[in-house]
Design a protein around this motif. Structure first.
Motif, short mmCIF file in Angstrom:
data_model
loop_
_atom_site.label_atom_id
_atom_site.label_comp_id
_atom_site.label_asym_id
_atom_site.label_seq_id
_atom_site.Cartn_x
_atom_site.Cartn_y
_atom_site.Cartn_z
N LEU A 17 2.00 -28.17 1.20
CA LEU A 17 0.90 -27.73 0.33
C LEU A 17 0.66 -26.23 0.47
O LEU A 17 0.36 -25.55 -0.52
N GLY A 54 3.59 -24.63 -1.39
CA GLY A 54 3.45 -24.81 -2.83
C GLY A 54 2.36 -23.95 -3.44
O GLY A 54 2.54 -23.37 -4.51
N ASN A 55 1.23 -23.83 -2.74
CA ASN A 55 0.15 -22.98 -3.26
C ASN A 55 0.52 -21.51 -3.23
O ASN A 55 0.16 -20.75 -4.14
N ARG A 71 2.93 -21.00 -6.09
CA ARG A 71 2.18 -21.05 -7.33
C ARG A 71 1.42 -19.76 -7.56
O ARG A 71 1.35 -19.26 -8.69
N GLN A 72 0.84 -19.22 -6.49
CA GLN A 72 0.07 -17.99 -6.63
C GLN A 72 0.98 -16.81 -6.94
O GLN A 72 0.68 -15.99 -7.81
N TRP A 122 -6.77 -22.72 -4.01
CA TRP A 122 -6.02 -23.87 -3.50
C TRP A 122 -6.05 -25.00 -4.51
O TRP A 122 -7.06 -25.20 -5.20
N LEU A 123 -4.94 -25.73 -4.58
CA LEU A 123 -4.85 -26.85 -5.52
C LEU A 123 -4.04 -27.97 -4.86
O LEU A 123 -3.03 -27.70 -4.19
N LEU A 143 -1.37 -30.38 -5.02
CA LEU A 143 -0.19 -30.46 -5.87
C LEU A 143 0.29 -31.91 -5.98
O LEU A 143 0.59 -32.54 -4.97
N PRO A 144 0.40 -32.46 -7.17
CA PRO A 144 0.77 -33.88 -7.33
C PRO A 144 2.17 -34.19 -6.79
O PRO A 144 2.40 -35.28 -6.28
N GLU A 145 3.10 -33.22 -6.90
CA GLU A 145 4.45 -33.51 -6.42
C GLU A 145 4.48 -33.68 -4.90
O GLU A 145 5.25 -34.48 -4.36
N VAL A 146 3.62 -32.93 -4.20
CA VAL A 146 3.53 -33.08 -2.74
C VAL A 146 2.92 -34.43 -2.39
O VAL A 146 3.36 -35.11 -1.46
#
Length: 861
Positions: free
Chosen positions: A515, A518-519, A522-523, A820-821, A823-826
């Motif tokens: 996570l 991934g964040n 994404r950022q 922060w989000l 993430l559905p894939e995680v």
């Protein structure tokens, strides 16, 4: 007879020694049967010890190499670095008196193909003929300084790495334009000996001569250029002499504002990063060891179950509970020592295995060795972990009477052992946590980790109990297989808690790292390009500002922000030298090295004053400064305090007038310090500009960049997307390494999971045989076990994801100050990992269970 004489004999010291000797003999005799049942025990201990010992050995090999090659890495015995100015005559004379002096200058700039068809950002490094004072500059072809960088046929030479040549589509022998001059690429740069002591670069290196840099016209008043003066002593100096020399430099030239570094601290950033990374990996290894501790507890409990008849016989013959504990604790520690020895061998070999990778990544020698201190630390961790998780099962076995052992299946009904064993386990656990914290360089992080690990362990136990409680209270279902699965989850001796604890810690760690990674991606790849400027333009001279602005707005219309910029270093807060201040780690970066500073009559557009007031536009009083609110809080300063900043060799005192809220994550034009305009009246400086054009296409950006480079060759243009790509690649490499290291914890979880499932197979054999005798089919039993494992795995995945989400949110949101989000894939990957591992390992063991014949089992019921 034995019962009658035992108490008297065991009260004397000789009897105690005899008792231990007898216990040792029994322990060794029982071990003649081999190590069956202890594979998971050995693997968990060996894995954790190898991870801790190997990581620390690699870290110490790097630190040893850095320490032993300090002169080569720094390129000097001592280095004096200045920003935006050269040394004056007095400073030069004193530096020259120390030994042989080598001068160099570094700055960012733009290079172009001669036809102007393409350009690239480079880190220019200009050196004199003495370079390098230590180490070896490697280029292809090998040339001397004059042939490589000197002037010939009206132009100077340069060498560049293959990355720059490929980026511009040129080769050795071609020419490029740097500033106002042409340079011929006369070689490919292979090795730059002192690169590790330089600051991190976002662009490839271009090596030129000092004369070539001056001819290019890049050095102008206010240019962001760093000058380095490297000295090679005529005679060696000790550490105390180096310290005295640093003090003398400060006393002789208190206003110089230079950064002084000696070869005994050649690459502090590298050393610090190695320490931090090794600390993180040590904590990951400790996580694997703690997860493995669950496997130790399971293995010990299972082993003691298998020795139930032997323990009952011991007690029937008059052996005390302490005798039983000594016998089996001796066996367990001997087995643990075997696992520790295997782990130490693997850890000792790790620096040799990492030698090639280290040589490719770092310009240090590949000499490695054995590091007893690192291996001893790993061994201590292994011993303490074994004791923590072995004492409680041993304590239960100690107090179970012989009649109960003959009558019952095991020790589970006994509950908690006596208080002394619980206290001993707690004391050893505290010692284990204390050792982890004491060993860490950043103890605050270690404390957070230890507390989090303890909390996760406790919560996982509660989750396991909660799952059992829910299963116990679940309504009756019609499906026979599902009803059997729910019953298996909460029956006595169920595997639920063991599976949840063993798999939960590893999944939590992986979910947290995934996570965070991934964040960050994404950022960097998604959000930042949307809010960040398209370009940064650096080193704009005052007389170029208007013409530059006109050109940019014509080529790429957008929001152009221009501010004056200088470089300065905070040297004192409220009159106290910053070297004497105890600053929290999160605020150290503000005081470390030079900072970009500016002045303004009006409040910057992207800032909000949160405390104090902004000065009037026509203010002419004492120098004032606006400070970033978050950094001020970390430094512990308040409105009305004073700071001293060294700019161009002059010390300026200013009073803090207000605090601003700064959003660093937008990459907009922000400064820690903004001064009142009268503070730097008459000081030479350049301008900095940002251009934000949200709708610009790559072709538009390339056209604008080419036009600026052609018209203003001394202005450095930084395309933000290119910089973000570099950062994204770095984050990708780092996250890959971290995930690979963290997978050690997951491997330990899998080992413990397989061990826990194997430990429960004996009870499952009885269950399966009885159910098949009563008419259950193999298919029904397989479905029941599959449902059971799926339900337990799903519960573990939910916890791992929830705990990982909380931990990653704290790191990303509170520490990194980024959005922060979840993430559905995680989330999906975490759930699938848990389900696949639990169902797969469970069914593998179940298949063997279902293969047992009924008759032999029924005869022993």
């Amino acid at each position: 007879m034995l019962q009658k004489t035992q108490p008297d004999r065991m009260n004397s010291s000789p009897a105690k020694g005899l008792r231990f000797s007898l216990a040792l003999r029994f322990a060794l005799r029982e071990m003649r049967g081999g190590l069956a049942g202890f594979f998971v025990f050995l693997a968990c201990i060996a894995l954790g010890v190898a991870a801790i010992g190997g990581v620390n050995s690699v870290a110490r090999s790097i630190s040893t190499a850095v320490d032993s090659q300090g002169q080569e890495l720094l390129g000097a015995d001592i280095r004096f670095r200045l920003t935006q100015r050269e040394v004056n005559e007095d400073e030069r004379a004193w530096i020259s008196s120390l030994g042989t002096v080598g001068e160099s200058a570094t700055m960012r700039s733009m290079v172009q193909r001669v036809d102007g068809s393409d350009q690239a950002l480079v880190e220019v490094k200009a050196v004199d003929s003495s370079y390098p004072l230590f180490g070896e500059l490697v280029a292809e072809p090998a040339l001397d300084h004059a042939a490589m960088l000197g002037e010939a046929n009206g132009g100077f030479g340069a060498v560049a790495p293959a990355l720059l040549l490929d980026r511009l589509g040129i080769a050795v022998g071609d020419e490029i334009t740097l500033g106002k001059s042409r340079f011929q690429i006369r070689g490919e740069l292979i090795t730059e000996p002192d690169s590790v002591s330089e600051s991190f670069g976002f662009a490839p290196r271009l090596l030129v001569s000092m004369e070539g840099l001056r001819a290019a016209g890049l050095i102008q008043p206010g240019s962001l250029v760093q000058y380095s003066y490297k000295v090679r002593f005529d005679t060696p100096r000790s550490g105390s002499q180096l310290e005295a020399l640093r003090d003398e430099a400060s006393e002789r030239f208190p206003l110089a504002g230079w950064n002084v570094r000696t070869y005994d601290n050649a690459a502090p950033a590298l050393s610090s990063n190695v320490e931090r990374f090794s600390q993180f990996l040590t904590l990951v290894g400790l996580t694997a060891l703690v997860v493995g501790g669950v496997g130790v507890a399971n293995a010990v409990r299972s082993y003691l179950e298998s020795k139930r008849a032997v323990i009952a016989t011991f007690k029937s013959l008059g052996a005390s509970g302490n005798f039983v504990v000594i016998v089996y604790l001796t066996q367990i520690m001997l087995i643990a020592l075997i696992g520790i020895a295997v782990g130490l061998v693997l850890g000792a070999l790790m620096p040799f295995a990492a030698r090639t990778a280290l040589q490719q990544l770092l310009p240090i020698s590949n000499e490695v060795g054995f590091y007893p201190g690192a291996l001893a630390l790993a061994a201590v961790f292994g011993v303490l972990t074994t004791l923590v998780f072995a004492l409680l099962p041993l304590g239960r076995a100690r107090d179970v009477p012989a009649t109960a052992l003959f009558r019952e299946l095991g020790f589970d009904a006994k509950g908690w052992p006596r208080r002394s064993y619980v206290i001993a386990a707690l004391v050893i656990a505290v010692a284990l946590a204390g050792l982890a914290i004491f060993h860490a360089e950043e103890r605050r992080i270690a404390v957070i980790f230890v507390v989090s690990a303890i909390g996760a362990f406790i919560v996982l136990r509660l989750v396991g109990s909660g799952v059992q409680m829910l299963a116990r209270r679940a309504p009756r279902v019609r499906s026979t297989a599902l009803r059997l699965a729910i019953g298996n989850i909460h029956r006595p001796g169920a595997l639920t808690t063991s599976v949840v604890v063993s798999l939960g810690l590893g999944l939590t760690l992986l979910a947290t790292l995934a996570l965070i990674d991934g964040n960050l991606r994404r950022q960097i790849a998604g959000n930042l390009p949307e809010v960040a400027p398209n370009f940064f333009f650096v080193d704009i001279q005052p007389h170029e500002v208007e013409d530059f602005s006109t050109l940019v707005q014509r080529e790429l219309p957008g929001d152009l922000i221009r501010v004056p910029m200088l470089r300065g270093r905070i040297t004192a807060l409220n009159g106290v030298d910053v070297k004497e201040l105890n600053v929290p780690p999160e605020g150290e970066w503000v005081l470390r090295g030079d900072r970009g500073i500016t002045y303004s009559a009006t409040k910057p557009e992207n800032s909000t004053v949160v405390e104090g007031e902004w000065w009037p536009e026509d203010y002419s009083g004492e120098p004032l400064v606006s400070f970033s609110a978050e950094e001020a809080r970390e430094l512990g300063i308040k409105i009305g305090d004073t700071l001293t900043v060294n700019v161009l060799g002059r010390s300026v005192n200013a009073k803090i007038a207000n605090f601003r809220q700064v959003e660093w994550e937008t990459l907009a034009m922000n400064f820690v310090m903004v001064f009142s305009p009268n503070t730097f009246a008459g000081a030479p400086h350049a301008w900095l500009a940002t251009l934000t054009a949200p709708d610009a296409k790559p072709a538009d950006e390339s056209r604008a960049l080419n036009a600026v480079t052609r018209a203003f060759p001394t202005i450095t243009s930084v395309r933000v997307k290119d910089a973000l790509d570099v950062v994204n690649d770095l984050v990708s490499q780092l996250s890959t390494a971290i995930r690979a290291a963290a997978s050690v914890a997951l491997i330990a979880s899998v080992l413990v999971l397989s061990g826990a499932l194997a430990a429960g197979n004996k009870a499952r054999v009885h269950d399966a045989v009885v159910l098949k005798t009563l008419g259950a089919t193999r298919r029904t039993l397989i479905r029941a076990f599959a449902y059971e494992y799926m339900l337990i795995g799903l519960a573990t995945a939910v916890f791992g994801l929830a705990a990982g989400a909380v931990a990653s949110w704290y790191v990303v949101s509170r520490i990194m100050k980024l959005p922060w989000l979840l993430l559905p894939e995680v989330a999906l990957a975490t759930v699938l990992t848990a389900l696949i591992l639990t169902v797969a390992f469970g069914l593998i063991g179940t298949w063997r269970v279902l293969g047992h014949k009924a008759a032999p089992v029924l005869r022993n019921l």
